[in-house]
Design a protein around this motif. Structure first.
Motif, PDB file in Angstrom:
ATOM      1  N   UNK A 142      46.081 -25.526  27.162  1.00 17.78           N
ATOM      2  CA  UNK A 142      46.238 -24.123  26.757  1.00 17.78           C
ATOM      3  C   UNK A 142      47.471 -23.469  27.376  1.00 17.78           C
ATOM      4  N   UNK A 143      48.215 -24.202  28.202  1.00 20.40           N
ATOM      5  CA  UNK A 143      49.252 -23.545  28.995  1.00 20.40           C
ATOM      6  C   UNK A 143      50.622 -23.475  28.336  1.00 20.40           C
ATOM      7  N   UNK A 144      50.776 -23.932  27.091  1.00 26.64           N
ATOM      8  CA  UNK A 144      52.078 -23.824  26.436  1.00 26.64           C
ATOM      9  C   UNK A 144      52.425 -22.349  26.249  1.00 26.64           C
ATOM     10  N   UNK A 145      53.625 -21.912  26.662  1.00 30.16           N
ATOM     11  CA  UNK A 145      53.986 -20.491  26.525  1.00 30.16           C
ATOM     12  C   UNK A 145      54.107 -20.020  25.082  1.00 30.16           C
ATOM     13  N   UNK A 146      54.473 -20.951  24.159  1.00 33.02           N
ATOM     14  CA  UNK A 146      54.707 -20.593  22.759  1.00 33.02           C
ATOM     15  C   UNK A 146      53.853 -21.502  21.887  1.00 33.02           C
TER      16      UNK A 146
END
Length: 262
Positions: A142-146
């Motif tokens: 879930x940590x992808x910024x985009x």
């Protein structure tokens, strides 16, 4: 430096195996959602141990025959065995929610002629169904910024589950939803929320244009593309070929296939 040797600052989605178990379950409740889905809550002792770790897991639902008989497969040392060689009608569905004990919720998109859709229209409390799997899960961090999510109606249940996972992180992420869905249905079903960039699109061409109009960061992106098989593959190919997107951060899944005209 090749793509394969590029340093990874974000984890790549990982595929994990789950134990394959066939479980019988009973309809407990059915409600109409967004005037386009039936939400069916199943209950059963056999659901204990059910495991669905990823938002886009596919479990296979097995439907009764015309006489109302449900033919369940069994697992043997040689593999899956079908009683009297009878294979019931089966379709893949995304588990929307599971309480960890014995209650499983699945949303059925309503359309003409579909085995699962027609069953859901007729389903009543007490009706019996069976579920197998999910046999494997793709765990997507879930940590992808985009993050970009593309879906038609068939992908909305998985998308709904994912957006619930992301809700605590919205202040830190840029989330785009490109939905080839009737806007009224999409808004009602997804319970549109602040912090997510929604676009409601009416054609494959509009979806493709919207996808390519996005301004992307150099890294830290992820694309989840679902819908009709050929269209989904074309979208993924265009991102790789035209925008040089690293395909390790694209998950493209066919949720259905357009039948060829006779």
């Amino acid at each position: 430096m090749s793509i394969e040797s590029t340093p990874l600052h974000y984890a790549v989605p990982q595929r994990v195996k789950n134990e394959l178990v066939f479980r019988q379950m009973t309809v407990q409740q059915k409600t109409r959602v967004a005037d386009a889905f039936y939400r069916v809550v199943f209950h059963g002792e056999q659901l204990k141990g059910f495991h669905s770790p990823s938002f886009d897991d596919h479990s296979k639902l097995f439907f009764p025959d015309a006489d109302g008989v449900l033919h369940l497969p069994t697992l043997t040392d040689e593999g899956i065995s079908w009683p009297q060689g009878v294979r019931p009608a089966a379709r893949d569905y995304t588990p929307l929610a599971f309480d960890g004990e014995g209650s499983l919720t699945i949303d059925f998109f309503l359309h003409d002629g579909g085995v699962a859709s027609e069953w859901a229209k007729r389903a009543q409390p007490g009706d019996v169904l069976a579920v197998g799997g999910p046999r494997g899960s793709t765990i997507i961090p879930t940590d992808y910024p985009f993050q970009v999510y593309s879906a038609d109606e068939t992908g909305l249940p998985a998308l709904k589950r994912r957006l619930a996972e992301l809700r605590p992180l919205l202040a830190e992420k840029e989330i785009h939803v490109l939905a080839q869905v009737d806007e009224a249905v999409g808004r009602a079903y997804l319970d549109e929320q602040p912090g997510i960039h929604f676009q409601w699109l009416d054609s494959a061409e509009a979806l493709t244009a919207a996808l390519h109009a996005l301004t992307l960061p150099g890294e830290g992106y992820f694309f989840w593309l679902t819908g009709e098989g050929a269209q989904t593959k074309a979208l993924a190919d265009s991102l790789v070929q035209q925008r040089q997107i690293d395909d390790r951060w694209i998950r493209a899944v066919a949720y259905w296939h357009q039948k060829a005209e006779a």
